[in-house]
Design an enzyme around this catalytic site. Structure first.
Site, PDB file in Angstrom:
ATOM      1  N   PRO A   2      36.548  -2.734  26.834  1.00 25.61           N
ATOM      2  CG  PRO A   2      35.778  -1.475  28.595  1.00 25.61           C
ATOM      3  CD  PRO A   2      37.015  -2.030  27.997  1.00 25.61           C
ATOM      4  CD  GLU A   3      37.015  -4.150  20.956  1.00 25.21           C
ATOM      5  OE1 GLU A   3      36.512  -4.252  19.826  1.00 25.21           O
ATOM      6  OE2 GLU A   3      37.944  -4.875  21.333  1.00 25.21           O
ATOM      7  NE  ARG A 279      46.552  -1.029  20.720  1.00 28.63           N
ATOM      8  CZ  ARG A 279      47.604  -0.318  21.161  1.00 28.63           C
ATOM      9  NH1 ARG A 279      48.797  -0.880  21.255  1.00 28.63           N
ATOM     10  NH2 ARG A 279      47.474   0.947  21.498  1.00 28.63           N
TER      11      ARG A 279
END
Length: 289
Positions: A2-3, A279
């Site tokens: 969730p961004e 990342r």
DNA sequence: GTGTTTGTTATCAA
DNA sequence: CTTGATAACAAACA
């Protein structure tokens, strides 16, 4: 993951469903990220009415009729908030369509649930238990927002000039800078990769190597990708669902994220994946310079 | 047992 | 003091 667009999607769903309702029961199953404590949650939240639901970056802020009490929810990687109306003990949702990780609710990933005065229920599911539930005072909330959150995409705070000046000041790679919530609030791994692709900028470029023109393109790409993702009700890659348990539709618009070794949709070149800022980072070596 | 996943914070070096 | 780089942590799964 969730961004901003995913949290905004949940916010809109929950706002429609929950404003005006009051907490009648709170059940927590062996979940530790609940502050200050499970007991204080029951003590402070029971019988409080939800006045509004807001968002800052990826943080959900539930406002109550108690003006010195705020209920904060962070979904981190795998958190879900799913609302169900219960009538006569049966859910109105079609369980077969429900995409909650773990199946119908509650399930083995349900860490807490909240029952409201009309018997409707909000489930907090979190496969990895990284998310948190937190009660804070107004002063604490203001301190948290002040300390940790930069300007919001799509708001008047995030201007072209802000981004132009921001990249000038940092030699760090542009991907890492965009992930920093104190600089811009709400972007995460998916939308940073997508925005950099749309603006034709390699993620490993140092921020201060960006030309003014590139910073402008990046500004436009960020707003475009966030706006479209909200319209699509977010991206479901692994576990995200909206407030009704449905998947987001932006997955079908992803140009680079999760497309390692697939062909670039623009130039047919193979999408590369490297590790940057710790990342997984996806990009097209031909379209991005 | 190992590697992988991401949002966030801690830690350390310069 | 700032900035940047990286490790660590949360937990589960293939």
């Amino acid at each position: 993951m969730p961004e901003l667009p995913e949290v905004e999607t949940v916010r809109l769903d929950l706002k429609e469903a929950l404003v005006g309702k009051s907490f009648k029961d709170i059940v927590v199953f062996g979940f530790k990220n609940i502050f200050p404590s499970k007991l204080s949650f029951k003590r402070k939240l029971l019988d409080k009415r939800i006045a509004d639901i807001k968002r800052r970056g990826k943080l959900l802020i539930i406002e109550l009729d108690d003006l010195d009490l705020y209920f904060l929810i962070h979904l981190k990687m795998t958190g879900q908030l799913i609302y169900q109306e219960i009538v006569g003990g049966h859910s109105l949702s079609d369980v077969s369509k429900l995409k909650a990780v773990g199946g119908k609710l509650p399930n083995r990933y349900t860490r807490a649930y909240f029952v409201f005065n009309d018997k409707s229920v909000l489930y907090f599911n979190d496969l990895r238990k990284f998310g948190y539930l937190k009660l804070v005072s107004q002063a604490e909330l203001e301190a948290i927002l002040e300390r940790n959150y930069g300007p919001e995409p799509l708001s008047l705070e995030l201007t072209e000039d802000y981004l132009i000046n921001l990249v000038k000041k940092h030699s760090i790679n542009i991907k890492a800078l965009l992930l920093n919530q104190q600089k811009i609030a709400g972007l995460g791994n998916i939308y940073v990769d997508e925005a950099l692709f749309l603006s034709g900028i390699l993620p490993q470029r140092s921020a201060n190597s960006l030309k003014r023109k590139e910073a402008v393109l990046l500004f436009e790409a960020i707003n475009k990708v966030i706006k479209k993702a909200i319209k699509s009700k977010g991206t479901t890659f692994n576990s995200f669902v909206d407030g009704k348990g449905n998947k987001g539709n932006y997955s079908q618009h992803l140009k680079v994220y999760g497309r390692f070794k697939q062909k670039c949709l623009v130039c047919q070149f193979e999408i590369k994946k490297v590790k940057l800022a710790g990342r997984g980072t996806h990009y097209c070596p031909k379209c991005q310079k």
